[in-house]
Every structure is written in C-alpha cells, then in structure tokens.
Motif scaffolding. Structure first.
Motif, PDB file in Angstrom:
ATOM      1  N   THR A   1       0.834  -1.211   0.000  1.00 27.56           N
ATOM      2  CA  THR A   1       0.000   0.000   0.000  1.00 27.56           C
ATOM      3  C   THR A   1       0.864   1.255   0.000  1.00 27.56           C
ATOM      4  O   THR A   1       0.360   2.352   0.239  1.00 27.56           O
ATOM      5  CB  THR A   1      -0.904   0.012   1.240  1.00 27.56           C
ATOM      6  N   CYS A   2       2.169   1.107  -0.274  1.00 22.72           N
ATOM      7  CA  CYS A   2       3.067   2.261  -0.260  1.00 22.72           C
ATOM      8  C   CYS A   2       3.018   2.972  -1.606  1.00 22.72           C
ATOM      9  O   CYS A   2       2.594   2.409  -2.614  1.00 22.72           O
ATOM     10  CB  CYS A   2       4.502   1.821   0.055  1.00 22.72           C
ATOM     11  N   LEU A   3       3.477   4.224  -1.608  1.00 22.90           N
ATOM     12  CA  LEU A   3       3.490   5.046  -2.800  1.00 22.90           C
ATOM     13  C   LEU A   3       4.907   5.173  -3.319  1.00 22.90           C
ATOM     14  O   LEU A   3       5.882   4.846  -2.647  1.00 22.90           O
ATOM     15  CB  LEU A   3       2.920   6.440  -2.497  1.00 22.90           C
ATOM     16  N   ALA A   4       5.002   5.698  -4.531  1.00 26.68           N
ATOM     17  CA  ALA A   4       6.310   5.922  -5.123  1.00 26.68           C
ATOM     18  C   ALA A   4       7.028   7.031  -4.381  1.00 26.68           C
ATOM     19  O   ALA A   4       6.471   8.100  -4.139  1.00 26.68           O
ATOM     20  CB  ALA A   4       6.163   6.302  -6.595  1.00 26.68           C
ATOM     21  N   THR A   5       8.276   6.761  -4.004  1.00 23.18           N
ATOM     22  CA  THR A   5       9.080   7.764  -3.314  1.00 23.18           C
ATOM     23  C   THR A   5      10.234   8.277  -4.154  1.00 23.18           C
ATOM     24  O   THR A   5      10.808   9.317  -3.843  1.00 23.18           O
ATOM     25  CB  THR A   5       9.629   7.180  -2.010  1.00 23.18           C
ATOM     26  N   SER A   6      10.598   7.541  -5.195  1.00 24.12           N
ATOM     27  CA  SER A   6      11.718   7.967  -6.042  1.00 24.12           C
ATOM     28  C   SER A   6      11.589   7.278  -7.388  1.00 24.12           C
ATOM     29  O   SER A   6      10.834   6.321  -7.551  1.00 24.12           O
ATOM     30  CB  SER A   6      13.068   7.618  -5.394  1.00 24.12           C
ATOM     31  N   ILE A   7      12.327   7.791  -8.342  1.00 19.42           N
ATOM     32  CA  ILE A   7      12.377   7.205  -9.674  1.00 19.42           C
ATOM     33  C   ILE A   7      13.769   6.636  -9.885  1.00 19.42           C
ATOM     34  O   ILE A   7      14.761   7.332  -9.668  1.00 19.42           O
ATOM     35  CB  ILE A   7      12.058   8.253 -10.757  1.00 19.42           C
ATOM     36  N   SER A   8      13.855   5.391 -10.287  1.00 17.90           N
ATOM     37  CA  SER A   8      15.146   4.733 -10.473  1.00 17.90           C
ATOM     38  C   SER A   8      15.075   3.807 -11.676  1.00 17.90           C
ATOM     39  O   SER A   8      14.023   3.226 -11.966  1.00 17.90           O
ATOM     40  CB  SER A   8      15.531   3.936  -9.219  1.00 17.90           C
ATOM     41  N   SER A   9      16.204   3.689 -12.368  1.00 13.88           N
ATOM     42  CA  SER A   9      16.273   2.776 -13.509  1.00 13.88           C
ATOM     43  C   SER A   9      16.768   1.408 -13.105  1.00 13.88           C
ATOM     44  O   SER A   9      16.864   0.514 -13.948  1.00 13.88           O
ATOM     45  CB  SER A   9      17.205   3.355 -14.585  1.00 13.88           C
ATOM     46  N   ASP A  10      17.110   1.221 -11.832  1.00 12.13           N
ATOM     47  CA  ASP A  10      17.593  -0.062 -11.344  1.00 12.13           C
ATOM     48  C   ASP A  10      16.758  -0.485 -10.150  1.00 12.13           C
ATOM     49  O   ASP A  10      16.026   0.316  -9.564  1.00 12.13           O
ATOM     50  CB  ASP A  10      19.072   0.035 -10.965  1.00 12.13           C
ATOM     51  N   HIS A  11      16.874  -1.763  -9.782  1.00  9.07           N
ATOM     52  CA  HIS A  11      16.118  -2.289  -8.652  1.00  9.07           C
ATOM     53  C   HIS A  11      17.042  -3.143  -7.808  1.00  9.07           C
ATOM     54  O   HIS A  11      17.818  -3.948  -8.326  1.00  9.07           O
ATOM     55  CB  HIS A  11      14.921  -3.118  -9.135  1.00  9.07           C
ATOM     56  N   ARG A  12      16.948  -2.973  -6.495  1.00 12.58           N
ATOM     57  CA  ARG A  12      17.839  -3.673  -5.585  1.00 12.58           C
ATOM     58  C   ARG A  12      17.642  -5.181  -5.634  1.00 12.58           C
ATOM     59  O   ARG A  12      18.603  -5.950  -5.492  1.00 12.58           O
ATOM     60  CB  ARG A  12      17.618  -3.155  -4.163  1.00 12.58           C
TER      61      ARG A  12
END
Length: 750
Positions: free
Chosen positions: A223-234
């Motif tokens: 239920t969280c919202l977007a906090t940042s924009i990134s082209s990679d994922h951990r």
C-alpha cells in the motif's frame, strides 16, 4: 485519483465525488456555486496522461522462472478512464486484500514464531484456512481477477525458488523490501516502508518432513506510494538475472553481455549494471556446464578417460606447486598449461595441405587465459582444427610449449609452412635451435591481415593499405613491382616500412608456392564456425566441447566427401569451380607451341583478363609454371595452362596437386571420433587436486576489462548489413528498435 487506482487494483470501477463550496473573494463578495458532483470512472480507455512522479509502465507478460508463482500484471493496471460519466456516489476504497493473514503452522513444522517483528502490532486480523497456490495465474486471497499475490500455504521446492519468487514479485511491482530474518529454516521480509503506511510482510518456513518451503504468513499487497524514480532495482541481483538468461545461455554461451543486458531490461523494466549481468552469465554458465573452480580438477580424469576412449590421444597437463604460508602443499597443484590432440586429427593432417595457421584467442570466463589453436585445410577449403592448448597468455614459453608438442605429435612432415602473426613469442619459439621449425624443415610466413593492420597504425588511409595488400597478393615479381611503385609514389616512407620485413615472409611471389594461396590466418573463422562459444565455458567443458565439435565435423564432412565420391567425381567442388572459371577465360588466348614434346608454350591474350596483364605468357607444362604465377602458387592449371592443354589436346587432370583429389579429402575424415566412454567408467585419478591459479582470476569489482587489442582489422565492413545496437538484429537501428520504446520501472507500487 490515479494514485488510489494504483493502490487498490482490485477496485474495478473507482469513482470520485467532488464537492464545490463557496469561495469568498478578496473584495468581500461571494461566488456562490451550486453543489455539483463529478466522477471519473474507468474501465475501457487507456490512461493517456499520468503524473510525472509516477509514470505508467506496463511490462510484457513473460513466464517467471519459478514454476509455483507467477506475477500477473495484466489485471487492471492498464484499465482506461472515461471522462464525462457522472455517478452520485463516493469513492469506496476497501481494505487491501491479504492484510492480517493469520499464522497457521502445520503440526509437522517445528518452527517457532518470533515473539515480535518490529512495527508489526495489531495486524493480525484473522484469516481463513490456508489455500494452496495453483501455480501460474494464482489469484489473491480476495479471489479477484486482479494482480496475483502470495497465499498462505503456497509451497516451493527449495529456498532458492522461494526467494526468486519474492524478488520477482518485488521487481514486477517496483517496490523495495528488506530481509528481517534469513537462515536455513526461516525467511522473513517486509516492505521498506513498513510502519509508514504499508503493512506488506511475508514469512516462509521450511517444512522439514517434506523438505519444502511454505508461506506461513503474508500481509499484502503493498500500500506504499512511489518515493523515487530509479532505472535499477535492488532485488534485481545477478541470481535473478541468471535464472532469466539461463535459456539464452543454454542456446548460445557466446551471447554478448549487451544483448543479455537489453533482454533483462526489456523483461523486468529495470536496467542492471554491466558487471551484474556479467556475473549472472558466469553463474548461468557454471550451472549449465559445471563450476568454474571444480572444472580444473576434472581435467586429469578427462585426460585418463579420453586416452582410454581413443588410444593415441595426446594430452599433456602441466601444473605448478602450491605454497601455503611458505610451505609446499603437496595435496594441491595450480593449473598451468594443457596441450591436447586426437588421433583422427593427427591422421587427417597427412592428407591436408602442407601448411598450418596458428593463433591464440582469449578466454572470456571467470579466469583469464588463452586458447591456442592450430588449423589445417583440406583440398575443398574446409578448415580443420588439429591441435589445441590452454595457456596463461601468449609469451615465448607458452608458444614454445605448444609448438614443441605440435611438431612432435602432429606435424613432423618436412617443408611445412607456418602462417602466423608477428608476435615475438611465436618468433622466439620458431627460431629456437632445438625446436625443429628452422628451414628447410619448416618455413614461416606472416598473415597479411596483421601486417596491414600494423602498417595502418603508422600510415593512415585505406588506399595505402590496399596498395600494400595488393603487392602482397601479387604472384609475380613484375606485378609486385607494379603495385609497389604506386605505393612508393604515394609515400616513400611506406616502402621503407615494408622493406624492413623480409619479402619471403609476407609476399606471395617469394614463397615458392608453399602458401597454396593462403595469405591470412583463419582463426576467427574457425572459432566462429567450429568452436563457437567454447571460450565462454569452464576449462573442462571447453576441452570436452572440442571433442564433441570435432566428432560432428568429421561426420558431416565425411558424409559430404563420400557423397561426392558416389557421383564418380575426381576433384573437389572448390577445384571444379576454379577450373570452370579458368576455362571461360582461356577462350580469349592465342597459343604457340615451342617444342615437339608439347611442354613449352607461349600464350598471348587477345583481351586483358584482369587489372594487371603482361599480354604474353610463357607456360611450361613439364615444370608446371606460368609467367602469371597462378600455376605454381595454387598448384592447379591457370587459364593459360588450360589453353595450352586444349591446343595440344591434352587432359589437364595430371597437373592438379593430389590434395585436391576427392580421395584425399575423403581420407581426411575417414577415421572418425569414437563415442566417449561414460565418466563413471573413467580410471580414477589419485594425484593432487588441480586448482585454478588465483593470479588468473578476473577483477572482482568494476566492469570486466576487455582483453582484445583492437586494430584496423576490427573496422566494420561497409558492405556488411548493420545491426541494431539493442537487439542485434538486422533491418533496423537502435532508434527504431521495438524494444527501445519500452519505458523503465519507477520505485512505486505496480
């Protein structure tokens, strides 16, 4: 409205109630408006405009590697919005499905529930009985047709499969999670925004009696919202990437890292680093073809096994001692070098042209190294690798090791020609007094491609390079002087550079016919056609691949030669095509015989047959020579010799070298490769454990350093079709590539 739509995808028709109120202006007046209601509902048209902070992304649906869990993103994420429909209702946002799933431990599970998980108070609201996941397309606990969620009771074969599903879920939705606990019996993860409005949590445990992993608790979806924009994922680590690219590596181990990177970005919507994809490829190769380190220890048993399978196989393994703390460790030995060849290759070379091409190519795996290859060619222009070696690098010692065993076991014939580049290590090994490679036992020639590449480093311009190559290919001294004079007129320094190299090493007219027309090494063609992909494999899989590829080559070429013999042909297809082309040219000549034995002639050209022509040529059928140089260079009749044979009504077949006969080509592949004995029946090896040299390990950090030395030979052919920089397919460019239009994920909830 859009953010709520993304948070609660199970709501098919979201509705918005907008209430207008009176606004008092600065002048004290009021602007009264009637209470109106506007709603936005959607189910048919696509979202054309979205918030800049949360861009819309719809990845293509492809099978996930885990067979027990698949993420379905086709639900309502792409639902469209219609404007202008009005409904007198308020927006209803139900509680997210799956929040507060209860804890259900089976009687046979001895796991102990943690006393407390941080920020996990008051979330257990009860749940129904656990349900078993149904694999791909499993629904969430609400039973809606929305996005797939985990279920309590969902099972996985092992922990790796469970972790892969959790990571894939996180990647697909563009959310981050952190691991609270991870050991051999339990795995607990929760959302990175846990306690800040999101309650997503998952706990998996090992059922020891069944040996499977099961979802014991699940609070979802996010239920969280977007906090940042990134082209990679951990979560898109090299383990996840390795599972995805496994089918690609299995089909072609030589696939480029950039191709794998683009495929990963297109599939997951995130673009990982080059290094991460490189590590993923190494892991995938290790899973398919064996561990990189253990592969070195398998070499001694392979040597014993292949010698048992095919007696006469030559395999020479060299190791170096291992020292631990200054003390010699006799239980281990570092791999140093390996030379190997097979009896069919040794016998085949007796029926090939009396020349070999030698060159080295770098390995692309976890450990550095160089593969040295010796290539022969039969009378039908088929290339054949006859000997191999794995060494640390190209130097005088490694080339001496390779060439000494090559001379001893494969090429003892006198008068052999060796074509190579100008590497100092090769020069030192061939000029060694006890190496057996000095004239007249053997001769050396340079690859004109490497000579021209070195020439282009000093003198720029394609025209000058072309003149040098034309001079090298000239078959007569007159033609050589013709091209060399043009080169001299361009720049006298160019001729001085070429004169520093002995003419017999790089010109065709001075080689006395030893080249058979071969002016370059064809290592690249060999690697691409026969040994494709082997440089990307662990060392034991590499040597096994040479055995398998040679077995396939001997069968295929042997069948072709046998089929041609069945048609009662006498010569190879290559020679037949050359003779047919020469016969067409021979019709434009005037022949004069000068002896009664029909052996000495002069041939006058009524029409020039090429860019360089003498006009009149002397032909000697007895010595098989012609002033054009083709007869003695290629060892079959040139157009002038064919005209003389036709004039005297003689057959031209006796003037063809034996290597072009179909019988010789058939003898090349007559002895095939024996099917390998199963490894369980190989003799045991009781020597020290062979381990890789730690100094040959590639850098652990940063982008892997390229080992290729780029020269002018790497310049693209202008006539070669261009390929896309993303998908490597011809017919379009990077700008018009179908994969280029796919956006990347953001860090928000999907």
């Amino acid at each position: 409205m859009y953010l709520c739509r993304r948070q609660f995808p199970e709501v098919r028709t979201p509705e918005l109630l907008a209430k207008l109120v009176d606004v008092v202006s600065s002048s004290g007046g009021s602007n009264r408006n009637a209470n109106t209601i506007a709603t936005v509902a959607g189910s048919s048209s696509r979202l054309a405009v979205a918030s800049s902070s949360v861009p819309v992304y719809e990845p293509a649906i492809q099978p996930v590697a885990s067979p027990s869990f698949a993420v379905d993103l086709s639900g309502n994420v792409g639902d469209e919005v219609r404007y202008g429909e009005h409904h007198l209702t308020e927006l209803r946002c139900p509680t997210p499905a799956g929040v507060g799933e209860g804890l259900f431990d089976d009687p046979d599970d001895d796991d102990v529930e943690p006393d407390m998980i941080a920020d996990d108070s008051g979330d257990d609201l009860g749940a129904s009985h656990p349900r078993r996941a149904t694999g791909f397309g499993a629904r969430d606990t609400e039973g809606s047709a929305g996005m797939t969620e985990f279920q309590v009771g969902q099972q996985f074969q092992d922990k790796d499969e469970a972790l892969l599903s959790v990571k894939t879920y996180s990647i697909r939705r563009g959310v981050q999670y952190k691991v609270v606990e991870s050991n051999y019996r339990r795995y607990v993860g929760k959302c990175s925004e846990f306690g800040n409005g999101c309650t997503w949590l998952i706990r998996l445990s090992l059922r020891q009696r069944k040996g499977i992993w099961e979802v014991k608790r699940y609070n979802g979806p996010h239920t969280c919202l977007a906090t940042s924009i990134s082209s990679d994922h951990r979560s898109l680590d090299y383990h996840v990437i390795a599972t995805f690219i496994m089918p690609i590596i299995r089909a072609d181990a030589s696939v480029n890292i950039k191709v794998l990177l683009n495929a990963t970005a297109a599939h997951f919507g995130f673009r990982p680093t080059y290094r991460r994809v490189w590590m993923a490829k190494q892991k995938a190769v290790a899973i398919i073809y064996g561990d990189w380190d253990e592969s070195y220890n398998e070499l001694p048993r392979w040597v014993l096994g292949v010698q048992l399978t095919m007696p006469g196989t030559v395999a020479v393994l060299r190791t170096c001692p291992v020292r631990v703390g200054g003390q010699l460790d006799e239980s281990q030995a570092n791999f140093h070098r390996l030379f190997w060849t097979f009896p069919p290759c040794i016998e085949a070379f007796h029926h090939c042209k009396p020349l070999v091409s030698i060159d080295g190519t770098h390995l692309y795996g976890k450990y550095e190294g160089t593969l040295l290859v010796t290539i022969a060619q039969d009378g039908n222009s088929n290339i054949l690798p006859v000997a191999f070696a794995l060494v640390e690098s190209e130097n005088a010692e490694s080339w001496s090791f390779f060439l000494s065993h090559l001379r001893q076991h494969v090429t003892p014939q006198p008068g052999l020609l060796v074509i190579s580049d100008r590497h100092n290590g090769i020069k030192a090994a061939l000029e060694a007094p006890d190496g057996g490679w000095l004239p007249p036992a053997a001769y050396r020639a340079f690859c004109i491609g490497h000579v021209a590449a070195n020439f282009a480093l000093t003198f720029k311009g394609k025209d000058a390079r072309r003149l040098l190559v034309n001079a090298a290919y000239a078959k007569t001294e007159v033609e050589f002087d013709y091209w060399f004079d043009i080169l001299r007129s361009e720049n006298l320094a160019m001729c001085d550079w070429a004169n520093r190299i002995e003419y017999s090493l790089w010109t065709q007219y001075c080689d006395e016919g030893r080249r058979f027309g071969h002016m370059t090494t064809n290592i690249s063609e060999c690697v691409n056609s026969i040994l494709k992909g082997v440089r990307n494999l662990p060392v034991c899989s590499l040597v096994k691949a040479t055995y398998a590829r040679l077995a396939e080559l001997f069968v295929r070429k042997g069948r072709e030669a046998e089929a041609q013999l069945g048609t009662r042909q006498q010569f190879s297809q290559y020679l037949v095509k050359c003779i047919e082309a020469n016969l067409k040219t021979a019709r434009c000549f005037t022949v004069t015989v000068y002896d009664r034995d029909n052996s000495e002639y002069t041939v006058a050209e009524t029409t020039p047959t090429g860019s360089f022509s003498l006009g009149s040529y002397r032909v000697s059928l007895a010595s098989q020579t012609c002033d054009c140089g083709y007869f003695q260079a290629l060892h079959f009749p040139c157009p002038h010799a064919l005209a003389c044979c036709a004039y005297s009504r003689l057959t031209w077949q006796p003037y063809v070298h034996q290597v072009y006969c179909l019988s010789s080509i058939f003898d090349v592949y007559q002895i095939g490769i024996t099917p390998p004995i199963p490894e369980d029946f190989w003799p045991p090896y009781d020597g020290p454990t062979v381990i890789p040299n730690p100094n040959m390990r590639r850098a652990r950090e940063g982008r892997p350093r390229s080992t290729r030395i780029r020269t002018n030979m790497d310049d693209a052919d202008p006539n070669r079709p261009k390929r896309c920089g993303l998908c490597r397919q011809p017919g379009h460019t990077r700008r018009s590539c179908p994969q280029a239009g796919r956006p990347t994920h953001t860090g928000g909830n999907k």
